[in-house]
Design a protein around this motif. Structure first.
Motif, PDB file in Angstrom:
ATOM      1  N   LEU A  91       4.068   6.991 -14.683  1.00 31.24           N
ATOM      2  CA  LEU A  91       4.246   7.912 -13.558  1.00 31.24           C
ATOM      3  C   LEU A  91       3.979   9.330 -14.061  1.00 31.24           C
ATOM      4  O   LEU A  91       4.545   9.745 -15.076  1.00 31.24           O
ATOM      5  N   PRO A  92       3.134  10.091 -13.382  1.00 33.34           N
ATOM      6  CA  PRO A  92       2.693  11.377 -13.950  1.00 33.34           C
ATOM      7  C   PRO A  92       3.697  12.515 -13.825  1.00 33.34           C
ATOM      8  O   PRO A  92       3.344  13.664 -14.119  1.00 33.34           O
ATOM      9  N   VAL A  93       4.926  12.223 -13.409  1.00 34.44           N
ATOM     10  CA  VAL A  93       5.959  13.261 -13.298  1.00 34.44           C
ATOM     11  C   VAL A  93       7.170  12.863 -14.125  1.00 34.44           C
ATOM     12  O   VAL A  93       7.339  11.683 -14.465  1.00 34.44           O
ATOM     13  N   PRO A  94       8.038  13.818 -14.466  1.00 32.75           N
ATOM     14  CA  PRO A  94       9.237  13.476 -15.232  1.00 32.75           C
ATOM     15  C   PRO A  94      10.145  12.501 -14.484  1.00 32.75           C
ATOM     16  O   PRO A  94      10.341  12.626 -13.268  1.00 32.75           O
ATOM     17  N   LEU A 207       1.174  14.657 -22.553  1.00 34.43           N
ATOM     18  CA  LEU A 207       1.116  15.029 -23.967  1.00 34.43           C
ATOM     19  C   LEU A 207       2.302  14.468 -24.753  1.00 34.43           C
ATOM     20  O   LEU A 207       2.150  14.032 -25.895  1.00 34.43           O
ATOM     21  N   LEU A 208       3.473  14.478 -24.172  1.00 38.43           N
ATOM     22  CA  LEU A 208       4.645  13.928 -24.864  1.00 38.43           C
ATOM     23  C   LEU A 208       4.412  12.482 -25.280  1.00 38.43           C
ATOM     24  O   LEU A 208       4.736  12.077 -26.402  1.00 38.43           O
ATOM     25  N   GLN A 209       3.845  11.709 -24.380  1.00 37.14           N
ATOM     26  CA  GLN A 209       3.587  10.306 -24.712  1.00 37.14           C
ATOM     27  C   GLN A 209       2.460  10.178 -25.732  1.00 37.14           C
ATOM     28  O   GLN A 209       2.512   9.330 -26.627  1.00 37.14           O
ATOM     29  N   LEU A 210       1.462  11.025 -25.628  1.00 38.64           N
ATOM     30  CA  LEU A 210       0.383  11.000 -26.608  1.00 38.64           C
ATOM     31  C   LEU A 210       0.919  11.336 -27.998  1.00 38.64           C
ATOM     32  O   LEU A 210       0.557  10.714 -28.991  1.00 38.64           O
ATOM     33  N   TRP A 211       1.839  12.326 -28.084  1.00 35.49           N
ATOM     34  CA  TRP A 211       2.432  12.689 -29.373  1.00 35.49           C
ATOM     35  C   TRP A 211       3.197  11.532 -29.987  1.00 35.49           C
ATOM     36  O   TRP A 211       3.256  11.396 -31.203  1.00 35.49           O
ATOM     37  N   GLU A 218      -4.981  13.907 -34.036  1.00 36.52           N
ATOM     38  CA  GLU A 218      -5.485  13.584 -32.703  1.00 36.52           C
ATOM     39  C   GLU A 218      -4.604  14.216 -31.630  1.00 36.52           C
ATOM     40  O   GLU A 218      -5.106  14.713 -30.612  1.00 36.52           O
ATOM     41  N   SER A 219      -3.288  14.220 -31.864  1.00 34.49           N
ATOM     42  CA  SER A 219      -2.362  14.825 -30.907  1.00 34.49           C
ATOM     43  C   SER A 219      -2.602  16.320 -30.770  1.00 34.49           C
ATOM     44  O   SER A 219      -2.606  16.870 -29.664  1.00 34.49           O
ATOM     45  N   GLY A 225      -7.169  20.795 -26.105  1.00 28.68           N
ATOM     46  CA  GLY A 225      -7.984  20.545 -24.923  1.00 28.68           C
ATOM     47  C   GLY A 225      -7.212  20.727 -23.633  1.00 28.68           C
ATOM     48  O   GLY A 225      -7.717  21.325 -22.667  1.00 28.68           O
ATOM     49  N   ARG A 226      -5.952  20.246 -23.600  1.00 24.86           N
ATOM     50  CA  ARG A 226      -5.138  20.391 -22.389  1.00 24.86           C
ATOM     51  C   ARG A 226      -4.807  21.866 -22.134  1.00 24.86           C
ATOM     52  O   ARG A 226      -4.732  22.300 -20.983  1.00 24.86           O
TER      53      ARG A 226
END
Length: 242
Positions: A91-94, A207-211, A218-219, A225-226
């Protein structure tokens, strides 16, 4: 079995099986997954709050259904738990977990999949699956990221309950309050989240999930980029001069 509320950009989903401590059976898992999936394309959505009615957030998987599983249906059942957790993370929101009473087994996995966890001081947390002859699986894999490998091992190997104070010390919950203050505390957190710019908040969750999941280099590269993309979006929204 599931109550859905909406107030502008805030959605609230409440497990509503209080007579069973909101235990998760297949029907409730399917409804919860469908409700979260229905929110995915909603551009007006800013925050989701996930809670439970009655005396507990969630007492875990329904023991009656667990007893009826076989080798084939066991995989299907645990797959439903994973789909709910994956939908929360996608889900793209908190997503804010409103926790009270008991947060057990699959209920703790769902809470771990949320972005922020707020608990009343009387809440107890446990992963007792080994005591039932099964391992903790699917989003229990998030626990080492939240509390560290040793503490995650303690939870899933002993099956012993953790009180809210220790859960807070371990980093399993982000805020503690008296039960009478739980809704007000959740509301304050939601207000803070609503103060964030919509696109930036969505980018930050991504980004949190990517980290969590990608190597450091990569992170960092993705973060750059973001950041640049945020300026492109803000300039596109700016009013044009004459």
């Amino acid at each position: 079995m599931l109550e859905c509320r909406r107030d502008g950009g805030i959605a609230r989903l409440f497990l509503d099986r209080p007579q069973k401590a909101n235990a998760l059976d297949s029907a409730l898992l399917e409804r919860l997954h469908s409700a979260i999936e229905a929110l995915m394309p909603d551009e007006s959505l800013r925050v989701l709050v996930l809670g439970g009615h009655g005396k507990a957030f969630c007492g875990g998987a329904d023991v009656g259904e667990l007893a009826s599983l076989d080798e084939r249906t066991a995989g299907e059942f645990v797959g439903r738990i994973h789909r709910v957790c994956a939908a929360i993370r996608a889900l793209p929101v908190p997503v804010v977990a409103r926790l009270h009473g008991a947060v057990i087994g699959a209920g703790l996995e769902i809470a771990a999949a949320c972005d922020l966890r707020i608990a009343s001081r009387g809440t107890r947390f446990a992963m007792p699956e080994v005591r039932l002859g099964i391992p903790s699986v699917v989003e229990a894999a998030l626990l080492p990221r939240l509390v560290g490998s040793g503490r995650a091992a303690w939870l899933v190997l002993t099956g012993e309950a953790l009180d809210a104070g220790r859960a807070s010390e371990w980093g399993l919950v982000e805020a503690l309050c008296d039960e009478a203050e739980l809704d007000r505390t959740v509301a304050r957190v939601v207000e803070s989240l609503m103060a964030g710019e919509r696109a930036a908040l969505r980018a930050q969750k991504e980004l949190l999930q990517l980290w969590e999941e990608r190597p450091l280099a990569e992170s960092v590269a993705a973060s750059i980029g973001r950041f640049a993309q945020a300026y492109t979006i803000s300039r596109a929204k700016a009013p044009k001069g004459h």
